[in-house]
Write a protein that holds these residues in place. Structure first.
Motif, PDB file in Angstrom:
ATOM      1  N   UNK A 164       5.402  15.718  16.424  1.00  0.00           N
ATOM      2  CA  UNK A 164       5.563  15.188  17.775  1.00  0.00           C
ATOM      3  C   UNK A 164       6.303  13.845  17.778  1.00  0.00           C
ATOM      4  N   UNK A 165       6.629  13.317  16.595  1.00  0.00           N
ATOM      5  CA  UNK A 165       7.318  12.031  16.512  1.00  0.00           C
ATOM      6  C   UNK A 165       6.500  10.900  17.099  1.00  0.00           C
ATOM      7  N   UNK A 166       5.179  10.948  16.897  1.00  0.00           N
ATOM      8  CA  UNK A 166       4.280   9.950  17.474  1.00  0.00           C
ATOM      9  C   UNK A 166       4.062   8.790  16.506  1.00  0.00           C
ATOM     10  N   UNK A 167       3.804   7.605  17.059  1.00  0.00           N
ATOM     11  CA  UNK A 167       3.539   6.422  16.243  1.00  0.00           C
ATOM     12  C   UNK A 167       2.246   6.607  15.454  1.00  0.00           C
ATOM     13  N   UNK A 168       2.273   6.261  14.170  1.00  0.00           N
ATOM     14  CA  UNK A 168       1.090   6.286  13.308  1.00  0.00           C
ATOM     15  C   UNK A 168       0.867   4.896  12.735  1.00  0.00           C
ATOM     16  N   UNK A 169      -0.391   4.551  12.519  1.00  0.00           N
ATOM     17  CA  UNK A 169      -0.732   3.233  11.989  1.00  0.00           C
ATOM     18  C   UNK A 169      -1.411   3.388  10.630  1.00  0.00           C
ATOM     19  N   UNK A 170      -1.001   2.552   9.680  1.00  0.00           N
ATOM     20  CA  UNK A 170      -1.601   2.552   8.356  1.00  0.00           C
ATOM     21  C   UNK A 170      -1.918   1.144   7.909  1.00  0.00           C
ATOM     22  N   UNK A 171      -2.706   1.040   6.838  1.00  0.00           N
ATOM     23  CA  UNK A 171      -3.041  -0.252   6.247  1.00  0.00           C
ATOM     24  C   UNK A 171      -2.651  -0.233   4.768  1.00  0.00           C
ATOM     25  N   UNK A 172      -2.120  -1.348   4.299  1.00  0.00           N
ATOM     26  CA  UNK A 172      -1.788  -1.527   2.887  1.00  0.00           C
ATOM     27  C   UNK A 172      -2.308  -2.889   2.438  1.00  0.00           C
ATOM     28  N   UNK A 173      -2.917  -2.921   1.269  1.00  0.00           N
ATOM     29  CA  UNK A 173      -3.484  -4.175   0.778  1.00  0.00           C
ATOM     30  C   UNK A 173      -2.954  -4.506  -0.608  1.00  0.00           C
ATOM     31  N   UNK A 174      -2.396  -5.705  -0.740  1.00  0.00           N
ATOM     32  CA  UNK A 174      -2.017  -6.229  -2.046  1.00  0.00           C
ATOM     33  C   UNK A 174      -3.268  -6.792  -2.721  1.00  0.00           C
ATOM     34  N   UNK A 175      -3.699  -6.173  -3.795  1.00  0.00           N
ATOM     35  CA  UNK A 175      -4.823  -6.688  -4.576  1.00  0.00           C
ATOM     36  C   UNK A 175      -4.301  -7.646  -5.624  1.00  0.00           C
ATOM     37  N   UNK A 176      -4.523  -8.940  -5.440  1.00  0.00           N
ATOM     38  CA  UNK A 176      -3.902  -9.978  -6.260  1.00  0.00           C
ATOM     39  C   UNK A 176      -4.935 -10.715  -7.103  1.00  0.00           C
ATOM     40  N   UNK A 177      -4.506 -11.145  -8.269  1.00  0.00           N
ATOM     41  CA  UNK A 177      -5.358 -11.921  -9.175  1.00  0.00           C
ATOM     42  C   UNK A 177      -4.560 -13.119  -9.678  1.00  0.00           C
ATOM     43  N   UNK A 178      -5.112 -14.311  -9.497  1.00  0.00           N
ATOM     44  CA  UNK A 178      -4.474 -15.520 -10.031  1.00  0.00           C
ATOM     45  C   UNK A 178      -4.993 -15.795 -11.439  1.00  0.00           C
ATOM     46  N   UNK A 179      -4.062 -15.928 -12.373  1.00  0.00           N
ATOM     47  CA  UNK A 179      -4.408 -16.298 -13.748  1.00  0.00           C
ATOM     48  C   UNK A 179      -3.625 -17.562 -14.115  1.00  0.00           C
ATOM     49  N   UNK A 180      -3.971 -18.138 -15.247  1.00  0.00           N
ATOM     50  CA  UNK A 180      -3.297 -19.370 -15.663  1.00  0.00           C
ATOM     51  C   UNK A 180      -1.807 -19.169 -15.847  1.00  0.00           C
ATOM     52  N   UNK A 181      -1.407 -17.958 -16.241  1.00  0.00           N
ATOM     53  CA  UNK A 181       0.019 -17.710 -16.494  1.00  0.00           C
ATOM     54  C   UNK A 181       0.713 -17.021 -15.326  1.00  0.00           C
ATOM     55  N   UNK A 182       0.094 -17.041 -14.145  1.00  0.00           N
ATOM     56  CA  UNK A 182       0.798 -16.519 -12.982  1.00  0.00           C
ATOM     57  C   UNK A 182      -0.022 -15.565 -12.146  1.00  0.00           C
ATOM     58  N   UNK A 183       0.669 -14.911 -11.222  1.00  0.00           N
ATOM     59  CA  UNK A 183       0.031 -14.015 -10.262  1.00  0.00           C
ATOM     60  C   UNK A 183       0.177 -12.570 -10.735  1.00  0.00           C
ATOM     61  N   UNK A 184      -0.925 -11.815 -10.613  1.00  0.00           N
ATOM     62  CA  UNK A 184      -0.946 -10.412 -11.024  1.00  0.00           C
ATOM     63  C   UNK A 184      -1.244  -9.526  -9.810  1.00  0.00           C
ATOM     64  N   UNK A 185      -0.821  -8.263  -9.909  1.00  0.00           N
ATOM     65  CA  UNK A 185      -0.987  -7.295  -8.834  1.00  0.00           C
ATOM     66  C   UNK A 185      -1.666  -6.040  -9.378  1.00  0.00           C
ATOM     67  N   UNK A 186      -2.743  -5.614  -8.713  1.00  0.00           N
ATOM     68  CA  UNK A 186      -3.358  -4.335  -9.048  1.00  0.00           C
ATOM     69  C   UNK A 186      -2.537  -3.202  -8.444  1.00  0.00           C
TER      70      UNK A 186
END
Length: 292
Positions: A107-129
Motif C-alpha cells: 500500500x506504500x504506507x509509512x512505517x516506523x522503526x527504531x534503531x539503537x547504537x549500542x556503544x562502549x567507551x574504553x580507554x582506547x576509544x569508542x566501540x560499537x556492538x
C-alpha cells in the motif's frame, strides 16, 4: 554537491530508489492521501470496488484496512508477519488505521522503526556492538545489524518499542535500555521486491558498561561482536556488510562523532539526505505523497 559515487552517499542512494508514483496508484484513507498502491494488488482492489488504476484507490473507513490486509494475506498476495502496525499519513501524524506489517509496502504506507547504537567507551576509544542477523531472516539474512532494531508495533510509541526490542534481541534490562537517548530521525523511500518502503527510523544511542555482554533471546540474531567504531566506519565506507538501512543510522553516528566532517560538502549532503530523503528525481521528496 559531491558526485553520486562518494563512499557514503551511495548508501543513501541505494535506500532512496523510489520515484513516486512511478507505476503505482494513489491510495487514500478516510478521504486523505495515505500511500501508493503496488500493481500487484491493483486488480484485486478493483474487484473489491475500491477504485481503479485510472482514478486511484480509496478506503472510506480506515478501520476496514486491517480486514482488507488479512484478506490479501489469506489470498497469497503477501506473507503475513502476524504483527499489526499503526498506519500514519506522514511524520508526526496520529495513527488512523492498523494493518499487518507485511502489507505496508503493498500500500506504500509509512512505517516506523527504531534503531539503537549500542556503544562502549574504553580507554582506547569508542566501540560499537553489532549483531549478525540469523540466516533464516526474511530480510537480509546473515547481514550485520545493530545491537537493537525493529519495527514499532501497533499501540506502541518508539521508546516503548525500543524497550521491547532491547529485551527480546539482546536481553538488555528495561532500566538500562531506558537510558537510551533519541538522537535523530531518518527517512527514506525504497523500492523493494515486497513493494514501496516509506520508512521513518527513530535512532537512539545507548552507552553500555564494559562488562555488558548481550544475549540473543528471540533467535533473530546469530551472534554479537564488539568492534571499534573506526572498524564500523571502514565497513560502511568500503562494503555492504551491514543491512541496507543500518548503514544510514551509522552514517548519522559517524557525522555526530566527526568521523565524517559534517561541514564538508559530502557531510552536508548526507545530513540533508538522512533527514529529508534523497529521491533520484527530486531530493527532499522521499516521503512525500505528491508526485515528483
Amino acid at each position: 554537491m559531491p558526485s553520486d559515487d562518494t563512499p557514503f552517499l551511495r548508501h543513501l542512494r541505494q535506500c532512496n530508489t523510489a520515484v513516486v508514483p512511478g507505476n503505482r496508484f494513489a491510495f487514500s484513507l478516510g478521504g486523505q492521501p495515505a500511500g501508493w498502491i503496488d500493481p500487484a494488488i491493483a486488480d484485486r482492489l478493483e474487484q473489491e470496488g475500491l477504485g481503479s488504476r485510472t482514478e486511484g484507490f480509496a478506503l472510506a473507513n480506515p478501520a476496514d484496512l486491517e480486514t482488507l490486509g488479512e484478506k490479501l494475506a489469506q489470498e497469497g498476495f503477501y506473507r503475513s508477519h502476524h504483527e499489526l502496525f499503526d498506519v500514519r499519513l506522514d511524520v508526526g501524524q496520529p495513527a488512523i488505521a492498523r494493518i499487518d506489517r507485511g502489507a505496508l509496502p503493498l500500500f506504500g504506507l509509512v512505517a516506523i522503526g527504531v534503531h539503537m547504537n549500542g556503544l562502549v567507551r574504553k580507554q582506547n576509544g569508542l566501540y560499537l556492538w553489532t549483531g549478525r542477523r540469523a540466516r533464516n531472516k526474511r530480510l537480509d539474512p546473515g547481514k550485520l545489524d545493530h545491537l537493537v532494531a525493529g519495527g514499532v508495533p501497533a499501540g506502541h510509541s518508539p521508546s516503548e518499542a525500543l524497550l521491547k526490542e532491547a529485551a527480546e534481541e539482546a536481553s538488555i534490562a528495561p532500566e538500562i535500555a531506558a537510558q537510551a537517548q533519541e538522537v535523530s530521525r531518518i527517512v527514506y523511500a525504497l523500492n523493494r521486491p515486497e513493494g514501496l518502503r516509506r520508512d521513518i527510523l527513530y535512532c537512539y544511542d545507548l552507552f553500555l558498561p564494559e562488562d555488558f555482554t548481550p544475549e540473543a533471546a528471540d533467535g533473530e540474531v546469530e551472534s554479537f561482536s564488539l568492534i571499534k567504531l573506526e572498524e564500523a566506519f571502514e565497513l560502511v565506507r568500503e562494503t555492504d556488510e551491514f543491512k541496507f538501512n543500518v548503514n544510514l543510522v551509522l552514517i548519522d553516528l559517524f557525522l555526530r562523532h566527526r568521523l565524517i566532517n559534517p561541514t564538508s560538502p559530502e557531510g552536508q549532503a548526507l545530513q540533508r539526505g538522512l533527514a529529508y530523503g534523497l529521491s533520484p528525481a527530486s531530493p527532499g521528496k522521499a516521503l512525500s505523497l505528491e508526485p515528483v
